[in-house]
Design a protein around this motif. Structure first.
Motif: not given
Length: 476
Positions: A51-54, A98-99, A114-116, A141-142
């Motif tokens: 998951a990338g956000e709250v 970070e994402i 993001i790529k890393r 990202f997913s």
């Protein structure tokens, strides 16, 4: 109406505990290749979750808790997430923030990082050898992560790929065409809006409507109790909040929700506070409440900014469900950045104004690509401007102050928003009642008598019992 819906959800516990079958045919395409079978063979269930956000952190944590409750074998988690997911046993590979990037133009400076992160996450997923990979929202990202994983798998090892929260394909031109390409990356899509399931399947992507997380909130708040006297319940909750924070009974409390990501908070909070300064002399004893997202940098930023405010400001932990809704119940209105919080305000029946601002280039791209007339989900679902939306270059302190004053003072405007809440909840809840028979056989001997039938439960059941080859079974 909400009382009947939540009570019905409680009655559906019988289905989860092996109660009487509903009449009519029960579609059961989940016959082989299930995650639960592979986990039983290995003696544990391994789930890689990202998951990338709250909002995704909240969804994923509830899913993780339900998976642990339903799995017949011990569960191990790995992946990327926030504080709520870590409480459920995840050790995040790196901080979720970070994402968490908002906007198209705004993403460009972060592309290399993001790529890393995608490569690092894919490496970790391959090493973990999961039975299921569950990505939650954060489609940029997913989907890139899932694409990289697909390229790395050999012909034998292939975990189930589940994506939780369908991308807003209906909001963009050519959205359905892009949706059709996802079946190469995603084995099953968990939808939170009723109409998404059928459209996904028409486009070759197996999907299940699991219910909107708003319904999990209703259950989490024990709203099935005292719903016949919901107004008095809300009133008591609001009075307790005022007393706890030493607020006068005559004060006008406004909740402001600037967002959960650092980027959007830094953009929206200054505008929201300027809006409040325009209203100082309009309302008696104006006081602000800000639910703060569980993000250290966000909290530090908000604390620093509000020090210079002339108005009294109360900061509360935004990660606490009851704390947020107690604040809503004490408030006269809310000013909210477009996002998940708008739906929470509808459940609380707190009138609000929705705002959104972005970089000029992002705004232009949105205008060129959008396929809808509104930005907030209640307006989209009801196809009506129930909630005022002040967007992009129109989003100024002066315009927000004018519209917020109208929402606070105009009883007709307030009544329309409050009455629309039940209609919205009806749309979200009714299709969930059809999900019960889907898993009846799998849970016939279950002892989960105390579990409420909820979106997170349906999502977990779908992950455990969905066949990777379900689409082929539907076609046959």
């Amino acid at each position: 109406m909400l009382s009947r819906r939540i009570s019905a959800a409680s009655r559906l516990r019988g289905l989860l505990a092996g109660g009487p079958a509903t009449t009519g045919a029960c579609p059961r395409a989940f016959s082989h290749g299930r995650v639960v079978d592979a986990a039983a063979r290995d003696g544990e269930l391994r789930v890689f979750v990202v998951a990338g956000e709250v909002s995704g952190d909240s969804l994923a944590s509830r899913l993780m808790a339900s998976l642990r409750a339903l799995s017949p074998v011990p569960v191990r988690f790995a992946g990327v997430g926030g504080g709520l997911m870590c409480k459920e046993g995840l050790q995040s590979l790196f901080p979720m923030e970070e994402i968490s990037i908002m906007g198209l133009w705004e993403l460009l400076p972060h592309l290399y990082n993001i790529k890393r992160k995608i490569e690092d996450t894919a490496d970790a997923a391959i090493l973990f050898q999961p039975h299921a990979v569950v990505t939650v929202d954060s489609k940029g990202f997913s989907f890139r992560l899932l694409k990289q994983l697909k390229c790395r798998y050999n012909q034998v090892a292939h975990p189930l790929h589940v994506h939780y929260v369908a991308p807003s394909f209906w909001a963009w031109k050519d959205g359905e065409r892009r949706l059709a390409k996802l079946h190469n990356l995603v084995d099953h899509l968990l939808c939170i809006l009723p109409f998404e399931e059928e459209i996904c399947r028409i486009n070759g992507l197996p999907a299940t409507y699991v219910g909107h997380p708003l319904l999990d909130d209703a259950i989490g708040l024990n709203m099935e109790k005292e719903l016949s006297s919901v107004n008095s319940m809300h009133q008591r909750s609001g009075e307790a909040f005022r007393q706890e924070h030493a607020m006068s009974p005559d004060s006008t409390i406004i909740t402001i929700l600037p967002g959960s990501r650092m980027q959007e908070v830094a953009c929206m909070l200054p505008i929201f506070l300027q809006t409040m300064e325009h209203l100082i002399h309009t309302f008696n004893e104006l006081q602000l409440v800000i639910p703060v997202a569980p993000h250290r940098d966000v909290r530090a930023y908000i604390e620093n900014v509000v020090r210079s405010m002339q108005l009294p400001v109360v900061l509360i932990p935004g990660g606490t469900l009851k704390g947020r809704y107690d604040a809503f119940n004490a408030s006269r209105a809310a000013l909210c950045t477009s996002g998940t919080a708008v739906m929470e305000l509808m459940l609380a029946k707190l009138p609000c104004v929705v705002a959104y601002k972005a970089h000029f280039i992002t705004e232009c791209l949105i205008h060129l690509r959008k396929n809808i007339n509104f930005i907030s989900l209640p307006n989209i679902l009801l196809n009506s401007p129930i909630l005022p939306e002040i967007l992009f270059r129109a989003c100024t302190a002066e315009s927000l102050a004018s519209k917020l004053s109208e929402v606070i003072c105009n009883d007709e405007v307030r009544k329309l928003q409050v009455e629309s809440a039940d209609q919205l909840l009806e749309m979200l809840y009714e299709p969930m009642k059809q999900r019960g028979c889907l898993f009846q056989k799998e849970l016939h001997n279950s002892s989960l008598l105390s579990n409420i039938f909820s979106p997170s439960m349906i999502a977990a059941l779908t992950v455990l019992y969905t066949d990777k080859h379900q689409h082929a079974l539907h076609l046959n």
